[in-house]
Design a protein around this motif. Structure first.
Motif, mmCIF file in Angstrom:
data_model
loop_
_atom_site.group_PDB
_atom_site.id
_atom_site.type_symbol
_atom_site.label_atom_id
_atom_site.label_comp_id
_atom_site.label_asym_id
_atom_site.label_seq_id
_atom_site.Cartn_x
_atom_site.Cartn_y
_atom_site.Cartn_z
ATOM 1 N N ASP A 1 0.787 -1.349 -0.078
ATOM 2 C CA ASP A 1 -0.111 -0.050 -0.048
ATOM 3 C C ASP A 1 0.881 1.332 -0.064
ATOM 4 O O ASP A 1 0.692 2.269 -1.018
ATOM 5 N N ARG A 2 1.780 1.258 0.932
ATOM 6 C CA ARG A 2 2.930 2.465 0.843
ATOM 7 C C ARG A 2 3.594 2.585 -0.538
ATOM 8 O O ARG A 2 3.640 3.840 -0.625
ATOM 9 N N ALA A 3 3.978 1.464 -0.959
ATOM 10 C CA ALA A 3 4.707 1.424 -2.323
ATOM 11 C C ALA A 3 3.840 2.112 -3.373
ATOM 12 O O ALA A 3 4.436 2.939 -4.340
ATOM 13 N N SER A 4 2.526 1.754 -3.397
ATOM 14 C CA SER A 4 1.563 2.201 -4.465
ATOM 15 C C SER A 4 1.425 3.744 -4.338
ATOM 16 O O SER A 4 0.938 4.275 -5.424
ATOM 17 N N ARG A 5 1.604 4.227 -3.168
ATOM 18 C CA ARG A 5 1.366 5.586 -3.268
ATOM 19 C C ARG A 5 2.524 6.576 -3.490
ATOM 20 O O ARG A 5 2.558 7.504 -3.434
ATOM 21 N N ARG A 6 3.890 6.088 -3.413
ATOM 22 C CA ARG A 6 5.005 6.654 -3.776
ATOM 23 C C ARG A 6 5.020 7.047 -5.293
ATOM 24 O O ARG A 6 4.342 6.448 -5.951
ATOM 25 N N ALA A 7 5.669 8.394 -5.336
ATOM 26 C CA ALA A 7 5.728 8.943 -6.795
ATOM 27 C C ALA A 7 6.553 8.216 -7.667
ATOM 28 O O ALA A 7 6.345 8.119 -8.764
ATOM 29 N N VAL A 8 7.606 7.276 -7.035
ATOM 30 C CA VAL A 8 8.413 6.776 -8.015
ATOM 31 C C VAL A 8 8.218 5.169 -7.614
ATOM 32 O O VAL A 8 8.303 4.607 -6.578
ATOM 33 N N PRO A 9 7.777 4.527 -8.694
ATOM 34 C CA PRO A 9 7.412 3.059 -8.417
ATOM 35 C C PRO A 9 8.400 2.386 -8.052
ATOM 36 O O PRO A 9 9.590 2.551 -8.499
ATOM 37 N N PRO A 10 8.375 1.403 -6.991
ATOM 38 C CA PRO A 10 9.396 0.712 -6.655
ATOM 39 C C PRO A 10 10.246 -0.111 -7.423
ATOM 40 O O PRO A 10 11.333 -0.045 -7.375
ATOM 41 N N TRP A 11 9.961 -0.535 -8.671
ATOM 42 C CA TRP A 11 10.666 -1.334 -9.448
ATOM 43 C C TRP A 11 11.853 -0.198 -10.094
ATOM 44 O O TRP A 11 12.903 -0.716 -10.566
ATOM 45 N N VAL A 12 11.580 1.213 -10.151
ATOM 46 C CA VAL A 12 12.305 2.012 -10.912
ATOM 47 C C VAL A 12 13.803 1.879 -9.932
ATOM 48 O O VAL A 12 14.851 2.218 -10.479
ATOM 49 N N LEU A 13 13.555 1.836 -8.514
ATOM 50 C CA LEU A 13 14.761 1.779 -7.661
ATOM 51 C C LEU A 13 15.515 0.590 -7.916
ATOM 52 O O LEU A 13 16.722 0.684 -7.873
ATOM 53 N N VAL A 14 14.999 -0.344 -8.192
ATOM 54 C CA VAL A 14 15.643 -1.598 -8.406
ATOM 55 C C VAL A 14 16.457 -1.665 -9.913
ATOM 56 O O VAL A 14 17.309 -1.884 -9.855
ATOM 57 N N PHE A 15 15.596 -1.164 -10.760
ATOM 58 C CA PHE A 15 16.092 -0.851 -12.064
ATOM 59 C C PHE A 15 17.477 0.103 -11.996
ATOM 60 O O PHE A 15 18.463 -0.313 -12.422
ATOM 61 N N TRP B 1 21.486 3.423 0.006
ATOM 62 C CA TRP B 1 20.269 3.917 0.590
ATOM 63 C C TRP B 1 19.039 3.561 -0.052
ATOM 64 O O TRP B 1 18.031 2.972 0.539
ATOM 65 N N LEU B 2 19.129 3.917 -1.504
ATOM 66 C CA LEU B 2 17.961 3.890 -2.222
ATOM 67 C C LEU B 2 17.540 2.189 -2.448
ATOM 68 O O LEU B 2 16.511 1.788 -2.616
ATOM 69 N N VAL B 3 18.707 1.245 -2.410
ATOM 70 C CA VAL B 3 18.188 -0.174 -2.537
ATOM 71 C C VAL B 3 17.540 -0.583 -1.392
ATOM 72 O O VAL B 3 16.832 -1.780 -1.537
ATOM 73 N N ARG B 4 17.380 -0.052 -0.352
ATOM 74 C CA ARG B 4 16.743 -0.324 0.877
ATOM 75 C C ARG B 4 15.284 -0.119 0.943
ATOM 76 O O ARG B 4 14.464 -0.468 1.616
ATOM 77 N N ARG B 5 14.791 0.908 -0.085
ATOM 78 C CA ARG B 5 13.378 1.370 -0.031
ATOM 79 C C ARG B 5 12.293 0.440 -0.734
ATOM 80 O O ARG B 5 11.353 0.360 -0.217
ATOM 81 N N PRO B 6 12.827 -0.391 -1.591
ATOM 82 C CA PRO B 6 11.633 -1.107 -2.333
ATOM 83 C C PRO B 6 11.061 -2.205 -1.421
ATOM 84 O O PRO B 6 11.999 -2.967 -0.610
ATOM 85 N N PRO B 7 10.189 -2.576 -1.672
ATOM 86 C CA PRO B 7 9.361 -3.815 -0.622
ATOM 87 C C PRO B 7 10.198 -5.056 -0.998
ATOM 88 O O PRO B 7 10.273 -5.352 -2.168
ATOM 89 N N GLU B 8 10.466 -5.825 0.062
ATOM 90 C CA GLU B 8 10.595 -7.334 0.056
ATOM 91 C C GLU B 8 9.681 -7.978 -0.987
ATOM 92 O O GLU B 8 8.514 -7.910 -0.486
ATOM 93 N N THR B 9 10.007 -8.860 -1.773
ATOM 94 C CA THR B 9 9.010 -9.797 -2.517
ATOM 95 C C THR B 9 9.413 -11.252 -2.216
ATOM 96 O O THR B 9 8.559 -12.006 -2.714
ATOM 97 N N SER B 10 10.304 -11.321 -1.365
ATOM 98 C CA SER B 10 10.454 -12.875 -1.149
ATOM 99 C C SER B 10 10.586 -12.861 0.199
ATOM 100 O O SER B 10 11.511 -12.355 0.705
ATOM 101 N N THR B 11 9.593 -14.045 0.741
ATOM 102 C CA THR B 11 9.736 -14.078 2.247
ATOM 103 C C THR B 11 10.688 -14.981 2.667
ATOM 104 O O THR B 11 10.835 -16.386 1.919
#
Length: 417
Positions: free
Chosen positions: A13-27, A198-208
């Motif tokens: 939910d928090r990621a969906s409201r960010r101005a920058v999509p989380p995949w962009v940071l991983v990119f 710092w930026l690589v710590r921001r995207p949500p974790e996708t693997s449990t």
């Protein structure tokens, strides 16, 4: 629902409201790691001319990269399936910084160069195995509601090619015309990469992470690597992708160095950028060429690389820089088509639990192609360059025929293994 009973927003939910999509940071993280891996390629002529290393030594600088990359590809994928994507990608960024610092000490001798290239291989290996998987997982529900099924593979391939191209462009341009050519290119990479700690710590974790730790042998095993489609189609094509890269911007500039004269470094840079930009630009077309019902994308890639090899032979035979540039365009197109098709094949073959590890295996096999320029340099003499290139053309044709035999066989959608 009252305020007292409202649920706290989830990471998605928090990621969906960010101005920058989380995949962009991983990119971006994959981009700077790829920059780290390829910034060295146009520098080969600089080390050959300024430090008076032999052709065999400078191509070994290119090859030692694989010694760090291949194990990282295999191990990082398994680790990320166990602990999640974020921690390994953070270390990939750290490795990239360490590699650039070591390479900036290259004036002290060959040891920092070898170590820097080794660590740079670890950077790219980790980023390719983990970042590619993370991008694929981010390029779909619930993280990206608009992405199509192939978006993850295209984004990963684009991050790699653009990072590699810009790394080569910056390093080669400075090496040819800028100050402190053996230090400044790496300092620029360090400056660009630091924010990603710092930026690589921001995207949500996708693997449990696993609740129960399985044995190490189990964690490193990749059952889907035994899939017949992977063995008879994907693996056959994989090494040729980076054979093309190694020849295009690692070996061809050395062969045409006399024709380039005082602009040898600039020419090496141009070939690197041409090949990688061509690989990036062809990727939308590559998605349309790829087919889930056949090996069409892989066959087109191999056929294109065969043409590129023939054009390269013409460039070497005539000592023509322009023909060398055309060879890089063709090599880049074949590379881009093969990389996208290979990743899509992997994503169709691997179950979720195996995806990061199988992606790592694919890249590990593909990157073995970077060793080929070192082998060619070692075999010249007793063989001539044209004889060795002819042998590569024959092997490419044989590889294409092998893939054609399994063109529509062992498709994952049929469940055949």
């Amino acid at each position: 629902m009252s305020l007292g009973t409202q649920q706290r927003p989830t990471a998605v939910d928090r990621a969906s409201r960010r101005a920058v999509p989380p995949w962009v940071l991983v990119f971006g993280a994959v981009f700077v790691c790829s920059w780290a891996g390829n910034q060295f390629s146009p520098m080969l002529l600089l080390y050959k001319e300024a430090e008076h290393y032999s052709a065999g030594t400078v191509t070994s600088f290119l090859g030692v990269y694989v010694a760090g990359l291949a194990p990282a590809l295999i191990i990082a994928g398994a680790v990320s399936d166990h602990v999640g994507r974020r921690i390994p990608m953070f270390w990939a960024v750290c490795f990239g910084l360490a590699g650039s610092v070591l390479l900036s000490l290259g004036e002290l001798g060959s040891v920092p160069i070898y170590l820097g290239r080794l660590v740079s291989g670890m950077t790219v290996g980790t980023a390719m195995a983990v970042g590619t998987t993370w991008l694929k997982e981010m390029s779909g529900e619930p993280y990206d509601m608009t992405a199509d099924a192939g978006a993850g593979a295209r984004r990963a391939s684009l991050a790699f090619t653009l990072g590699s191209a810009l790394g080569a462009l910056v390093a080669g341009s400075i090496a040819q015309w800028g100050p402190w050519p053996e230090v400044l290119p790496y300092a620029i990479h360090v400056a660009v990469t630091l924010p990603f700690l710092w930026l690589v710590r921001r995207p949500p974790e996708t693997s449990t992470p696993d609740a129960v730790r399985p044995p190490l042998r189990t964690r490193l095993s990749v059952p889907s690597a035994r899939h017949r489609r992977f063995l008879r189609v994907v693996i056959v094509c994989g090494p040729w992708l980076f054979v093309a890269c190694g020849l295009s911007y690692g070996y061809l500039p050395v062969l045409l160095g006399d024709a380039a004269g005082g602009l040898g470094l600039a020419y090496a840079t141009v070939l690197s950028v041409i090949a990688l930009v061509s690989g990036a630009l062809i990727q939308p077309v590559a998605k349309r060429i790829d087919s889930s019902s056949s090996a069409r994308g892989i066959v087109v890639s191999l056929a294109t690389l065969t043409v590129g090899m023939l054009v390269m032979m013409a460039a070497v035979a005539t000592d023509q820089l322009l023909i060398g540039a055309v060879a890089s365009v063709v090599f880049g197109a074949g590379f881009g088509i093969g990389l996208v098709s290979g990743l899509l094949e992997v994503q169709r073959i691997a179950p979720a639990a195996d995806l990061a590890k199988l992606t790592g295996v694919f890249y590990a096999v593909a990157y073995l192609g970077f060793i080929v320029p070192t082998i060619l340099a070692a075999l010249t003499p007793p063989f001539t360059t044209m004889e060795l290139l002819t042998a590569l053309v024959v092997l490419l044709i044989i590889s294409t025929l092998v893939v054609l035999i399994s063109y529509r066989k062992h498709l994952p959608v049929t469940g055949s293994r």
